[in-house]
Motif scaffolding. Structure first.
Motif, short mmCIF file in Angstrom:
data_model
loop_
_atom_site.label_atom_id
_atom_site.label_comp_id
_atom_site.label_asym_id
_atom_site.label_seq_id
_atom_site.Cartn_x
_atom_site.Cartn_y
_atom_site.Cartn_z
N ASN A 82 0.83 -1.21 0.00
CA ASN A 82 0.00 0.00 0.00
C ASN A 82 0.87 1.26 0.00
O ASN A 82 0.58 2.24 0.69
CB ASN A 82 -0.95 0.01 1.21
N ALA A 83 1.93 1.22 -0.79
CA ALA A 83 2.93 2.28 -0.77
C ALA A 83 2.34 3.64 -1.16
O ALA A 83 2.72 4.67 -0.59
CB ALA A 83 4.09 1.93 -1.70
N SER A 84 1.42 3.65 -2.11
CA SER A 84 0.87 4.93 -2.57
C SER A 84 0.02 5.61 -1.51
O SER A 84 -0.28 6.81 -1.62
CB SER A 84 0.03 4.73 -3.84
N GLN A 85 -0.37 4.87 -0.47
CA GLN A 85 -1.20 5.43 0.59
C GLN A 85 -0.38 5.84 1.82
O GLN A 85 -0.93 6.36 2.80
CB GLN A 85 -2.26 4.41 1.02
N GLN A 86 0.92 5.61 1.77
CA GLN A 86 1.77 5.92 2.91
C GLN A 86 2.08 7.42 2.95
O GLN A 86 2.02 8.11 1.93
CB GLN A 86 3.08 5.14 2.84
N ALA A 91 15.20 1.62 -5.82
CA ALA A 91 13.83 1.25 -5.45
C ALA A 91 13.04 0.96 -6.72
O ALA A 91 13.36 1.48 -7.80
CB ALA A 91 13.15 2.36 -4.66
N ILE A 92 12.03 0.13 -6.59
CA ILE A 92 11.10 -0.16 -7.69
C ILE A 92 9.69 -0.08 -7.13
O ILE A 92 9.39 -0.69 -6.09
CB ILE A 92 11.32 -1.56 -8.29
N ASP A 147 0.77 -2.04 -5.93
CA ASP A 147 0.98 -0.95 -4.99
C ASP A 147 2.02 -1.32 -3.94
O ASP A 147 1.83 -1.12 -2.74
CB ASP A 147 -0.34 -0.57 -4.31
N VAL A 148 3.14 -1.86 -4.41
CA VAL A 148 4.22 -2.28 -3.52
C VAL A 148 5.51 -1.55 -3.90
O VAL A 148 5.83 -1.43 -5.08
CB VAL A 148 4.45 -3.81 -3.60
N GLY A 175 10.45 11.29 4.54
CA GLY A 175 9.69 10.77 5.68
C GLY A 175 9.72 9.27 5.80
O GLY A 175 9.30 8.73 6.82
N ILE A 176 10.24 8.57 4.78
CA ILE A 176 10.27 7.11 4.88
C ILE A 176 11.23 6.67 5.99
O ILE A 176 11.09 5.59 6.55
CB ILE A 176 10.67 6.47 3.53
#
Length: 279
Positions: A57-61, A139-140, A146-147, A162-163
């Motif tokens: 759910n990377a796009s929602q982080q 990164a990919i 969504d990963v 922020g990651i």
């Protein structure tokens, strides 16, 4: 044909992406070649050769950039002009719905004298500008699932702001408050100013772990630490800490890093932990 794009360090809300070059040669291997083994990201975990961390759910982080949750095509971007070369922040390209990223540090942003071979002809240039491209991306992002995949958190913190909060250092105030906890008895003048980066990161994780424990589980953790580190124990639930190594052992205990082998009964410490099955 693939289009290599870059993101520039610019202020304002204008589109900061530019096209840099096109090529029919392979820039990075495709995602199925790169990412053959994955583990959910866990603070402090280490990877084996060929492994990648993943965040679902990377796009929602909170750290997600617009490339992860918006759809762009290269015609949306202007071409990179020479004066913007020094402003390059990272490069990326999109292939089959996957976005490949590489951080561009100053060490990989090169401007210097060089003799180049171009089609067998050697040419001297005094102000050649180059971006050094890695063998593998930093990164990919797979849009269909969504990963976000990556290998080193440190290499992508400038791309995804922020990651690093996924594995942050405890602040000076948090470190001091932690050392004043009722289960710690400081000695030998040890204090928050003596705590180095590695233990500050472990403290941030320990604070979160302890906050999620029930009182009974918390007591069990302290008993467990005392069993493996009897030299630290001063009472049933308090430990004497006077050095970085002693603090590290306490923090490892809070994260339940100690274990005994079923064959041989050897007491060991796990350098990193990855959750296999969530209880």
């Amino acid at each position: 044909m693939q289009t290599i794009c870059v993101k520039l360090r610019l202020s304002g809300k204008s589109i900061k992406y530019r096209t840099m070059a096109t090529t029919d040669k392979e820039i990075f291997p495709d995602i199925t070649t790169c990412v053959t083994s994955t583990l959910p990201y866990a603070p402090g975990a280490s990877l084996n050769e060929g492994d990648w961390f993943k965040i679902e759910n990377a796009s929602q982080q909170d750290f997600a950039i617009d490339l992860l949750n918006q759809t762009y095509s290269t015609p949306d971007f202007d071409s990179l002009v020479q004066g913007d070369f020094s402003k390059i922040d990272f490069l990326f390209f999109i292939r089959e719905g996957n976005i490949f990223f590489q951080n561009v540090s100053k060490a990989r942003l090169v401007k210097r004298k060089r003799i180049m071979s171009i089609g067998g002809i050697y040419e001297y240039r005094s102000d050649q500008e180059e971006v050094v491209v890695n063998d593998l991306p930093d990164a990919i992002f797979c849009k269909s699932s969504d990963v976000l995949y990556f290998r080193r958190l440190e290499s992508i913190t400038s791309i995804f702001k922020g990651i690093d909060q996924l594995y942050r250092e405890a602040t000076a105030e948090e470190t001091d408050q932690f050392l004043q906890s009722d289960f710690i008895s400081l000695k030998d003048g040890y204090s928050a100013i003596d705590v180095k980066t590695a233990n500050r990161k472990r403290i941030a994780l320990a604070i979160k772990t302890l906050s999620e424990l029930r009182p009974a589980d918390r007591r069990n953790i302290f008993t467990y630490i005392g069993d493996y580190c009897p030299e630290l124990r001063v009472t049933e639930s308090a430990f004497a800490i006077g050095s970085e190594d002693e603090l590290k052992m306490l923090l490892f205990g809070i994260e339940q890093r100690f274990y005994t082998t079923p064959v041989g009964g050897e007491k060991r410490i796990a350098n990193s932990v990855v959750l296999l099955v969530r209880p």
